[in-house]
Scaffold this active site. Structure first.
Site, PDB file in Angstrom:
ATOM      1  N   ASP A   1      -0.030   5.002   1.015  1.00  0.00           N
ATOM      2  CA  ASP A   1      -0.244   5.904   2.146  1.00  0.00           C
ATOM      3  C   ASP A   1      -0.147   5.150   3.465  1.00  0.00           C
ATOM      4  O   ASP A   1      -0.867   4.178   3.692  1.00  0.00           O
ATOM      5  CB  ASP A   1      -1.618   6.579   2.033  1.00  0.00           C
TER       6      ASP A   1
ATOM      7  N   ASP B 221       0.879  -1.159   0.000  1.00  0.00           N
ATOM      8  CA  ASP B 221       0.000   0.000   0.000  1.00  0.00           C
ATOM      9  C   ASP B 221       0.924   1.217   0.000  1.00  0.00           C
ATOM     10  O   ASP B 221       2.115   1.097   0.341  1.00  0.00           O
ATOM     11  CB  ASP B 221      -0.890  -0.030   1.251  1.00  0.00           C
TER      12      ASP B 221
END
Length: 212
Positions: free
Chosen positions: A10, A8
């Site tokens: 963020d 991922d």
């Protein structure tokens, strides 16, 4: 055998969730309500289709025709302002070294992010070219916890789901990884026991992290 690691963006590659939260607090203010980080946390990676209706409900207002589209525009404006505050010090400690370690050992690396801004942020900090595949919100995959974005990324990498390890910081992301039948390392995910492993940071991380 692990052949690929999917990150991922963020909260995993860049410590940007605080800026996303800030942008959403400005959206909430337009509805006359507050949005604490504790409230925001469960919505990470779930997408605007979840959080905008929540804010309307919290404000005691009924969404009218066109409201969702209007607040999507507001959200884009506010998030853009908040994300502009990011700087190189927000890159997560140790993550670049770890990605380079993976690549030097023949392990493919990718980003699978729900954020449409992650691509631009990665390029701004010279991170984009580290990855073999970069999937973000512009690819319009189904929102986590649906496994779609991880399965799509694995297909682009030409690997099977059971050959992947996902690095995630949100409940929705962890659940998406597990729903994709992938192993998952939670980054500071002490609020859920669904991840296979949990780490504080990538500082000092080695290939043993991929042993399950």
């Amino acid at each position: 055998m692990i052949k690929a690691c999917i990150f991922d963006f963020d909260g995993v590659i860049v410590d940007s969730e605080k800026y996303h939260h800030l942008g959403w607090t400005w959206v909430a203010e337009k509805l006359g309500v507050e949005l604490t980080y504790e409230e925001y946390a469960p919505f990470k990676s779930a997408g605007r289709a979840k959080i905008i209706p929540y804010l309307f409900q919290k404000a005691g207002k009924t969404m009218q025709e066109g409201d969702y589209e209007q607040f999507c525009i507001v959200r884009e404006e506010k998030i853009a302002v908040a994300i502009a505050m990011l700087n190189e010090s927000d890159v997560m400690p140790g993550v670049v070294d770890y990605i380079k370690l993976l690549k030097s050992n023949g392990i493919k690396v990718a980003v699978a992010s729900a954020s449409a801004s992650s691509n631009k942020v990665a390029k701004r900090f010279g991170l984009y070219d580290l990855f073999d595949v970069f999937v973000d919100g512009q690819d319009q995959r189904m929102a986590k916890p649906n496994p779609d974005i991880f399965l799509y990324t694995a297909k682009l990498l030409d690997v099977e789901p059971n050959e992947c390890v996902v690095f995630e910081d949100s409940i929705n992301g962890v659940m998406a990884a597990k729903n994709a039948q992938m192993k998952c390392v939670g980054v500071q995910t002490y609020f859920t026991d669904k991840a296979d492993k949990i780490i504080d940071s990538f500082v000092g991380a080695d290939l043993a992290l991929l042993n399950f």
